[in-house]
Write a protein that holds these residues in place. Structure first.
Motif, PDB file in Angstrom:
ATOM      1  N   LEU A  33       0.890  -1.232  -0.013  1.00 45.26           N
ATOM      2  CA  LEU A  33       0.053  -0.016  -0.105  1.00 45.26           C
ATOM      3  C   LEU A  33       0.969   1.318  -0.203  1.00 45.26           C
ATOM      4  CD1 LEU A  33      -2.506   1.821   0.242  1.00 45.26           C
ATOM      5  CD2 LEU A  33      -2.489   1.029   2.745  1.00 45.26           C
ATOM      6  N   LEU A  34       1.919   1.206   0.950  1.00 48.17           N
ATOM      7  CA  LEU A  34       2.943   2.456   1.017  1.00 48.17           C
ATOM      8  C   LEU A  34       3.617   2.546  -0.382  1.00 48.17           C
ATOM      9  CD1 LEU A  34       4.534   4.603   2.663  1.00 48.17           C
ATOM     10  CD2 LEU A  34       6.048   2.487   3.205  1.00 48.17           C
ATOM     11  N   GLN A  35       3.923   1.682  -0.951  1.00 49.07           N
ATOM     12  CA  GLN A  35       4.964   1.696  -2.243  1.00 49.07           C
ATOM     13  C   GLN A  35       4.215   2.016  -3.369  1.00 49.07           C
ATOM     14  OE1 GLN A  35       7.959   1.609  -1.865  1.00 49.07           O
ATOM     15  NE2 GLN A  35       8.451   1.709  -4.098  1.00 49.07           N
ATOM     16  N   SER A  36       2.621   1.756  -3.444  1.00 47.56           N
ATOM     17  CA  SER A  36       2.070   2.038  -4.770  1.00 47.56           C
ATOM     18  C   SER A  36       1.700   3.613  -4.677  1.00 47.56           C
ATOM     19  CB  SER A  36       0.578   1.185  -4.453  1.00 47.56           C
ATOM     20  OG  SER A  36       0.008   1.733  -3.430  1.00 47.56           O
ATOM     21  N   PHE A  37       1.636   4.124  -3.681  1.00 44.09           N
ATOM     22  CA  PHE A  37       1.799   5.495  -3.659  1.00 44.09           C
ATOM     23  C   PHE A  37       2.900   6.119  -3.879  1.00 44.09           C
ATOM     24  CE2 PHE A  37      -2.654   5.020  -1.448  1.00 44.09           C
ATOM     25  CZ  PHE A  37      -3.380   5.947  -2.054  1.00 44.09           C
ATOM     26  N   ILE A 177       6.387  -5.132 -11.659  1.00 41.57           N
ATOM     27  CA  ILE A 177       6.653  -6.379 -10.861  1.00 41.57           C
ATOM     28  C   ILE A 177       7.837  -6.245 -10.093  1.00 41.57           C
ATOM     29  CG2 ILE A 177       5.613  -8.041 -12.469  1.00 41.57           C
ATOM     30  CD1 ILE A 177       8.387  -8.672 -13.371  1.00 41.57           C
ATOM     31  N   GLU A 178       8.466  -5.008 -10.260  1.00 35.98           N
ATOM     32  CA  GLU A 178       9.511  -4.849  -9.250  1.00 35.98           C
ATOM     33  C   GLU A 178       9.242  -4.259  -8.005  1.00 35.98           C
ATOM     34  OE1 GLU A 178      11.064  -3.646 -13.495  1.00 35.98           O
ATOM     35  OE2 GLU A 178       9.232  -3.493 -12.434  1.00 35.98           O
ATOM     36  N   ARG A 179       7.961  -3.856  -7.782  1.00 32.92           N
ATOM     37  CA  ARG A 179       7.274  -3.440  -6.460  1.00 32.92           C
ATOM     38  C   ARG A 179       7.442  -4.753  -5.692  1.00 32.92           C
ATOM     39  NH1 ARG A 179       1.312  -1.907  -6.745  1.00 32.92           N
ATOM     40  NH2 ARG A 179       1.989  -0.200  -8.010  1.00 32.92           N
ATOM     41  N   THR A 180       6.785  -5.831  -6.327  1.00 36.76           N
ATOM     42  CA  THR A 180       6.586  -7.232  -5.528  1.00 36.76           C
ATOM     43  C   THR A 180       8.088  -7.366  -5.012  1.00 36.76           C
ATOM     44  OG1 THR A 180       4.720  -7.554  -6.758  1.00 36.76           O
ATOM     45  CG2 THR A 180       5.903  -9.310  -5.509  1.00 36.76           C
ATOM     46  N   LEU A 181       9.057  -7.418  -5.850  1.00 38.14           N
ATOM     47  CA  LEU A 181      10.490  -7.771  -5.339  1.00 38.14           C
ATOM     48  C   LEU A 181      11.047  -7.013  -4.425  1.00 38.14           C
ATOM     49  CD1 LEU A 181      12.856  -9.484  -5.921  1.00 38.14           C
ATOM     50  CD2 LEU A 181      13.757  -7.841  -7.894  1.00 38.14           C
ATOM     51  N   LEU A 182      10.622  -5.638  -4.440  1.00 39.33           N
ATOM     52  CA  LEU A 182      11.173  -4.364  -3.620  1.00 39.33           C
ATOM     53  C   LEU A 182      10.581  -4.763  -2.219  1.00 39.33           C
ATOM     54  CD1 LEU A 182      13.146  -2.172  -3.256  1.00 39.33           C
ATOM     55  CD2 LEU A 182      11.155  -0.577  -3.553  1.00 39.33           C
ATOM     56  N   VAL A 183       9.022  -4.953  -2.289  1.00 36.50           N
ATOM     57  CA  VAL A 183       8.233  -5.220  -1.042  1.00 36.50           C
ATOM     58  C   VAL A 183       8.815  -6.537  -0.156  1.00 36.50           C
ATOM     59  CG1 VAL A 183       6.031  -5.446  -0.214  1.00 36.50           C
ATOM     60  CG2 VAL A 183       6.307  -3.679  -1.503  1.00 36.50           C
ATOM     61  N   ALA A 213       3.842   2.355 -13.063  1.00 36.19           N
ATOM     62  CA  ALA A 213       2.960   1.974 -14.396  1.00 36.19           C
ATOM     63  C   ALA A 213       1.539   2.660 -13.883  1.00 36.19           C
ATOM     64  CB  ALA A 213       2.687   0.724 -14.711  1.00 36.19           C
ATOM     65  N   ASP A 214       0.852   2.955 -15.129  1.00 38.28           N
ATOM     66  CA  ASP A 214      -0.550   3.544 -14.795  1.00 38.28           C
ATOM     67  C   ASP A 214      -1.447   2.257 -14.573  1.00 38.28           C
ATOM     68  OD1 ASP A 214      -3.093   4.808 -14.978  1.00 38.28           O
ATOM     69  OD2 ASP A 214      -2.865   5.326 -16.867  1.00 38.28           O
ATOM     70  N   PHE A 215      -2.082   2.346 -13.490  1.00 38.02           N
ATOM     71  CA  PHE A 215      -2.846   1.037 -13.101  1.00 38.02           C
ATOM     72  C   PHE A 215      -4.347   1.254 -12.927  1.00 38.02           C
ATOM     73  CE2 PHE A 215      -4.454  -2.261  -9.923  1.00 38.02           C
ATOM     74  CZ  PHE A 215      -3.923  -3.106 -10.558  1.00 38.02           C
ATOM     75  N   SER A 216      -4.752   2.588 -13.373  1.00 35.58           N
ATOM     76  CA  SER A 216      -6.098   3.048 -13.262  1.00 35.58           C
ATOM     77  C   SER A 216      -6.985   2.231 -13.877  1.00 35.58           C
ATOM     78  CB  SER A 216      -6.249   4.511 -13.989  1.00 35.58           C
ATOM     79  OG  SER A 216      -5.847   4.435 -15.050  1.00 35.58           O
ATOM     80  N   ALA A 217      -6.761   1.598 -15.184  1.00 33.82           N
ATOM     81  CA  ALA A 217      -7.777   0.848 -15.814  1.00 33.82           C
ATOM     82  C   ALA A 217      -8.018  -0.455 -14.811  1.00 33.82           C
ATOM     83  CB  ALA A 217      -7.275   0.203 -17.009  1.00 33.82           C
ATOM     84  N   PHE A 218      -7.335  -0.763 -13.844  1.00 34.48           N
ATOM     85  CA  PHE A 218      -7.755  -2.106 -13.001  1.00 34.48           C
ATOM     86  C   PHE A 218      -8.306  -1.576 -11.627  1.00 34.48           C
ATOM     87  CE2 PHE A 218      -4.676  -3.280 -16.064  1.00 34.48           C
ATOM     88  CZ  PHE A 218      -4.984  -4.560 -16.399  1.00 34.48           C
ATOM     89  N   ARG A 219      -8.290  -0.163 -11.582  1.00 34.92           N
ATOM     90  CA  ARG A 219      -8.707   0.328 -10.126  1.00 34.92           C
ATOM     91  C   ARG A 219     -10.426   0.274 -10.042  1.00 34.92           C
ATOM     92  NH1 ARG A 219      -5.902   4.656  -9.817  1.00 34.92           N
ATOM     93  NH2 ARG A 219      -4.140   3.520  -9.081  1.00 34.92           N
TER      94      ARG A 219
END
Length: 249
Positions: A33-37, A177-183, A213-219
């Motif tokens: 959640l933190l990283q996604s922002f 997917i780098e977010r998952t690796l970093l988290v 990346a722009d994730f708005s289409a899935f939000r």
């Protein structure tokens, strides 16, 4: 809620994410959640310099020392308190008195660019997902409580399934997917810190960057909740088809 979209290239001075679950299992989601922002801030995702996990008095002393902001954390919790429960759909999940004023443990993250990020655990609700941050030059703290859907966290798994389907169809991940690796690396460091009684863990292995990346289409923006409401009977299992076929014979 309230709706929160940070401006492009926002200069974030400090950010706090809040959950209500276990140290390891829910700290992972809190870090996500933190990283996604913060990954979309000015300069992008710059990597992590250190991580530590503090509990109880040590955590509160860190706040007194200015290492994480009680003001920002309070704003994140206030966003949850002021929501209309019937609209948010969490009345039956949170219950009265389950919005405590003090966190029990927290993960303190220091980013390479100096940003401070904190993930705190308040209470025991698995439906608690709050975020707040302070932007440079703005006195007003930005804060929101995440509505996970009329069926709680089950709605999040439906969104996850949508993302998985997109990946299977296109071969392209809908988020970095780098977010998952970093988290995952952040969580590993946090658990080592927990094992070592709050020792700060330096993370040279996490000092790398990636592009958001722009994730708005899935939000989820609420359109499906006009069909799937709190009054819609929730399925008891996850298995498709006739449940009678699944009974032992």
């Amino acid at each position: 809620r309230p709706s929160l979209t940070l401006p492009p290239n926002a200069e974030i001075e400090e950010a706090v994410a809040i959950h209500g679950g276990s140290i390891e299992g829910y700290a992972f989601h809190g870090l996500e959640l933190l990283q996604s922002f913060v990954e979309s801030r000015r300069g992008g995702a710059t990597g992590i310099s250190s991580v530590e996990l503090l509990e109880g008095d040590a955590l509160m002393q860190a706040a007194k020392n200015g290492r994480w902001s009680r003001e920002i954390a309070d704003a994140a919790m206030q966003a949850e308190r002021t929501l209309n429960e019937p609209v948010r759909g969490l009345g039956k999940n949170l219950g009265k008195g389950d919005i405590p004023t003090e966190p029990s443990h927290g993960v303190l993250v220091t980013y390479r660019d100096g940003l401070r990020g904190t993930v705190l655990k308040y209470g025991t609700s698995s439906h608690r997902w709050n975020f707040a941050c302070r932007l440079k030059g703005e006195p007003q703290i930005q804060a929101a409580a995440m509505f996970n859907g009329p069926w709680g966290n089950r709605n999040l798994f439906k969104a996850l399934s949508h993302s998985v389907q997109h990946f299977f169809r296109t071969g392209h991940p809908p988020y970095p997917i780098e977010r998952t690796l970093l988290v995952s690396g952040m969580l590993d460091a946090a658990m080592w810190s927990h094992e070592l009684k709050g020792c700060r863990i330096n993370t040279p292995n996490l000092e790398w960057s990636y592009s958001p990346a722009d994730f708005s289409a899935f939000r989820e923006t609420g359109a499906s909740w006009q069909v799937l409401t709190r009054e819609t009977p929730e399925e008891k299992g996850f298995e498709p088809g006739d449940e009678d076929l699944l009974k032992p014979r």
